[in-house]
Motif scaffolding. Sequence first.
Motif, short mmCIF file in Angstrom:
data_model
loop_
_atom_site.label_atom_id
_atom_site.label_comp_id
_atom_site.label_asym_id
_atom_site.label_seq_id
_atom_site.Cartn_x
_atom_site.Cartn_y
_atom_site.Cartn_z
N UNK A 1 0.85 -1.19 0.00
CA UNK A 1 0.00 0.00 0.00
C UNK A 1 0.89 1.24 0.00
N UNK A 2 0.41 2.28 -0.59
CA UNK A 2 1.17 3.54 -0.68
C UNK A 2 0.38 4.60 0.09
N UNK A 3 1.08 5.31 0.95
CA UNK A 3 0.43 6.35 1.74
C UNK A 3 1.09 7.70 1.44
N UNK A 4 0.29 8.77 1.30
CA UNK A 4 0.80 10.12 1.07
C UNK A 4 0.33 11.05 2.21
N UNK B 1 5.91 9.95 0.59
CA UNK B 1 5.11 8.78 0.14
C UNK B 1 5.65 7.53 0.83
N UNK B 2 4.83 6.75 1.62
CA UNK B 2 5.22 5.50 2.35
C UNK B 2 4.56 4.29 1.66
N UNK B 3 5.39 3.30 1.34
CA UNK B 3 4.88 2.07 0.67
C UNK B 3 4.90 0.91 1.66
N UNK B 4 3.81 0.21 1.90
CA UNK B 4 3.71 -0.98 2.78
C UNK B 4 3.94 -2.24 1.94
N UNK B 5 5.06 -2.98 2.22
CA UNK B 5 5.42 -4.15 1.40
C UNK B 5 4.59 -5.38 1.78
N UNK B 6 4.30 -6.19 0.79
CA UNK B 6 3.48 -7.41 1.01
C UNK B 6 4.33 -8.52 1.63
N UNK C 1 8.54 -25.83 11.45
CA UNK C 1 8.23 -24.45 11.04
C UNK C 1 9.26 -23.98 10.03
N UNK C 2 8.75 -23.27 9.00
CA UNK C 2 9.66 -22.69 8.01
C UNK C 2 9.40 -21.18 7.96
N UNK C 3 10.47 -20.42 7.91
CA UNK C 3 10.36 -18.96 7.72
C UNK C 3 10.74 -18.66 6.28
N UNK C 4 9.77 -18.13 5.54
CA UNK C 4 9.99 -17.83 4.12
C UNK C 4 10.29 -16.34 3.96
N UNK C 5 11.26 -16.02 3.18
CA UNK C 5 11.61 -14.63 2.88
C UNK C 5 11.27 -14.36 1.43
N UNK C 6 10.51 -13.28 1.21
CA UNK C 6 10.13 -12.92 -0.15
C UNK C 6 11.24 -12.09 -0.80
N UNK C 7 11.05 -11.80 -2.06
CA UNK C 7 12.04 -11.01 -2.80
C UNK C 7 12.14 -9.60 -2.23
N UNK C 8 11.05 -9.14 -1.60
CA UNK C 8 11.08 -7.79 -1.02
C UNK C 8 11.67 -7.77 0.38
N UNK C 9 12.13 -8.96 0.81
CA UNK C 9 12.77 -9.05 2.11
C UNK C 9 11.84 -9.31 3.25
N UNK C 10 10.56 -9.29 2.98
CA UNK C 10 9.61 -9.57 4.05
C UNK C 10 9.57 -11.07 4.34
N UNK C 11 9.21 -11.41 5.56
CA UNK C 11 9.19 -12.82 5.98
C UNK C 11 7.86 -13.18 6.57
N UNK C 12 7.58 -14.48 6.50
CA UNK C 12 6.38 -15.04 7.13
C UNK C 12 6.67 -16.51 7.44
N UNK C 13 5.94 -17.08 8.33
CA UNK C 13 6.20 -18.47 8.73
C UNK C 13 4.99 -19.35 8.44
N UNK C 14 5.30 -20.64 8.32
CA UNK C 14 4.25 -21.67 8.19
C UNK C 14 4.69 -22.87 9.03
N UNK C 15 3.74 -23.59 9.55
CA UNK C 15 4.04 -24.74 10.41
C UNK C 15 3.27 -25.96 9.92
N UNK C 16 3.93 -27.12 9.99
CA UNK C 16 3.28 -28.41 9.64
C UNK C 16 3.51 -29.39 10.79
#
Length: 375
Positions: free
Chosen positions: A1-4, A22-27, A75-90
């Motif tokens: 998201x982009x904020x002005x 202008x602030x951009x919120x990365x996915x 648990x795996x921590x995935x890093x996206x191309x934008x550097x953001x991370x998220x986890x998933x657990x099995x």
Amino acid sequence: AVFEGDDRVEEADGCEQDTTATVTQLALPTPGISGTLNFCAGNSTVLTATGGTSYVWSTGATTTSIPVNAGGAYTVTATAANGCTATATAAVAQLPLPVPSISGVTNVCAGSNTVLTAAGGNTYSWSTGATTASVTVNAAATYTVTATGANGCTATATATVVFNTPPNAQITGNTTICAGGIATLTATGGVLYSWSTGATTAAINTNVAGAYTVTATGANGCTATVSATVTVSNLPFAVSVLGNLAFCTGSSTTLTASGGASYVWSTGSSTASITVNAGGLFTVTATNIFGCTATATATVLVKPLPTPLIVASPNACSGSSTVLTASGGTSYTWSTGATANSIAPLSAGTYTVTATNQGGCTATATAHVQASPNI
């Protein structure tokens, strides 16, 4: 998201100026874990992460996929191309294996079969191809069953079946006996015996005709059955005694029995022939091949010897001969060859006569003749 947004900034000179930022919120990435989450003990599974460009697992691994051989949460921590991370657990579950077993008699006697029964699973698959819990087998081999539990896991059990050789049972003994005789039947080949008569000894005695069966048990527990038929013979047989039944005193005779297989004489001898040197009644008991017995007797007579005597006529005048006369027998034979009872020897010497009596027995007498002196 982009904020002005607007903002007023005071400069160093005290003046104010309006600025815009202008602030951009990365996915965030959306990681996922795929793979088999349930596996059987002793096996493993592979977990694969998706949704990122790089990964770090709770195991420390940094690969997309990891093998796991134990249950638990991964648990795996995935890093996206934008550097953001998220986890998933099995959550991975390690399923227990079934514990199969095989019951049944595995030491079997040749010529029979045995039933093997599997337990510990929901379904079964045998090395014979059978898919039932129980199988019937009649050959020596190692049999394997694969048991499948309710959770789908499998395990195997084996049983080795041995087929033992039965004993070589035999019955020996004389199966034909005489009326009143006894047949002894002896079983061999086993370590235990059971007769149709109820006896449990190796040998039995019977005097009744019929079939007799024995079941022999070997050291390995296997059994074999054999029969023998006893026949009672009522056929008579004759025994005879041959030999010279009369002999002269000082001699002997031989008596010979025939008609049997073995003999026992009243003298105690157990040979077919005996030599006797005394008169009397002699009895022999003969036994034939069936065990029947018969007796025969022989009366032996000992004949007396003659008692020969030589009598010489009175001395005669010179020139005359002496007459020797034998008595005591019915016939005579002189040492001169003469066969009369009297002889007139022409010279001095020893003269012998053999006298024979009516029984054919012989004895001798001797006379010495001397020359008479001239008168």
